[in-house]
Design a protein around this motif. Sequence first.
Motif, mmCIF file in Angstrom:
data_model
loop_
_atom_site.group_PDB
_atom_site.id
_atom_site.type_symbol
_atom_site.label_atom_id
_atom_site.label_comp_id
_atom_site.label_asym_id
_atom_site.label_seq_id
_atom_site.Cartn_x
_atom_site.Cartn_y
_atom_site.Cartn_z
ATOM 1 N N UNK A 230 18.131 36.853 3.870
ATOM 2 C CA UNK A 230 19.170 36.185 3.088
ATOM 3 C C UNK A 230 18.642 34.891 2.457
ATOM 4 N N UNK A 231 17.798 34.178 3.160
ATOM 5 C CA UNK A 231 17.200 32.968 2.586
ATOM 6 C C UNK A 231 16.332 33.296 1.378
ATOM 7 N N UNK A 232 15.604 34.407 1.462
ATOM 8 C CA UNK A 232 14.792 34.844 0.323
ATOM 9 C C UNK A 232 15.672 35.251 -0.859
ATOM 10 N N UNK A 233 16.711 36.024 -0.559
ATOM 11 C CA UNK A 233 17.591 36.493 -1.621
ATOM 12 C C UNK A 233 18.405 35.368 -2.238
ATOM 13 N N UNK A 234 18.643 34.329 -1.461
ATOM 14 C CA UNK A 234 19.382 33.163 -1.951
ATOM 15 C C UNK A 234 18.732 32.591 -3.210
ATOM 16 N N UNK A 235 17.413 32.574 -3.217
ATOM 17 C CA UNK A 235 16.684 32.034 -4.372
ATOM 18 C C UNK A 235 16.949 32.848 -5.628
ATOM 19 N N UNK A 236 17.151 34.148 -5.462
ATOM 20 C CA UNK A 236 17.362 35.030 -6.611
ATOM 21 C C UNK A 236 18.814 35.102 -7.052
ATOM 22 N N UNK A 237 19.728 35.036 -6.075
ATOM 23 C CA UNK A 237 21.109 35.401 -6.395
ATOM 24 C C UNK A 237 22.153 34.306 -6.238
#
Length: 504
Positions: A230-237
Amino acid sequence: MQEEVYLESVFKISGIPTYTFVEPKEYNQLLVSVRTPGRGVVIEGPSGIGKTTCVLNIIKKLPNGAEYTVLSGRKASDKKRIDELITSENFGNVIIDDFHKLDSHVKETLSNVLKTHADEERDDSKIIIIGINKTGKSLIEYSSDLRNRISIVKFESNNKEKILELIKKGEKALNIEIAVKDEIANDSHGAFHIAQMLAHNACVQSGILEKKEEKQVTTPSYHSLKENVMNDLELSFSDLVTKFVQGQRVKKGSRAPYLHVLYWLSKTDEWSINLEASLIHYPKHRNSVGQILKKGHLYSHYCKDERFSDVIYFNEDTTEISIEDPKFLFYIRNLLWTKLAEKIGFYSFDFTSPYDFALSFSGSKRDDAEYIYNKLSESEISVFYDFNEQSRILSEDVEDYLAPIYRSESVYVIPLLSNDYPNRVWCKFEGDIFRSRFGKNSIIPLRYSDCSVGMFDATNGVGGFSLDVSKPIESQLDIFIGLLINKIHERRIELNNSEQGLEE
């Protein structure tokens, strides 16, 4: 010497899998359809469940070694090639992915080509179309007699056993064991792509980057794994979600209709929802979400940022909204929606009443009532105004339909107290219904200055707003509407604070 096998080639987060390909249950049906000469094939279903991977795997194994040109409706350069191919006499074998991204005239042309090729049973050209749910139906709408001339293969979300099969193939290739594979299989919601992503991250966190000589078990708990992803996806979304749910702008007192559209999408197992149908299931949002649908605000907002179309697809004609990127689905499924709403400035997420305000007025004041309704609706506030609900009132017992609205289904009732109000049958009926709400801080009278003093004894002592009929009405109504917006906004904040107090 041990074969070198790298993590990125096993649990692939993009591209076609090699070690971890799993035949979906639709495999045999698709195989026969692809082998049939001249017959077009339509593959439809949610993103990320293996449609493209499956068809490419089948083509690779065909005995005649047929070559296919793969084009995407998402790419501008490919769209031009699609236009050229379908108007040529012999275009060979073509796979058209992301079919739903094509213009309507191209879809119609493809429909005609598919029909002609099927009738001629041509073996020198074949079209395979890959798209989201209901792609086949959209083609048939252009040509009703196409249905029996093409094969429509509907892919559904993969079951847990298929996801576990994928993970176990990856474990074997890397000589590892993923300790949380059951949790990954459950949380993938049938998407091979999400399973690949989670397994890949579990290996990275465990330092497993290639095949191990001795068997190794992954170390992170599923909670830790999901938090890291989720931390990784936070940057994208994160910014994209914020921009979408804000709508045109965050409006004071708004019921957050754009936020609820995305929230409903996050809760579906089908990866797509029909918004008109959803309003039946979520009647408390019928006015707010219904307004942005009916007035075209949602489609206009969707078109303003091309990044939205990378993660979701919205068909204005059918009101169907679908997931384009499975990673985005994982992200919105695991968001803390109440926290997101408050952070953006929406202080209520769950609503106990379908309406914030219900208007009660005589026919002579319809213009004023409509003005109030339009202005409050522009602020994404839910208002009961009879003309807006004529289609729903049809065939209903009107008294039975209206009574609950004025009794309890609106947070506040606004009677427009004009001279003729007490003489109108429906005003008297509505007044009798909401009379019991006096003393409960839920009636906001709008008093006209030419109305006799004492005419409405029940409203004496109740804070309302007075209109001077000798002065321009519209500017006074604007002040009143501003007060109403502040009132409902403050109420949302109070409710939010009291809910937080209860949680603590």
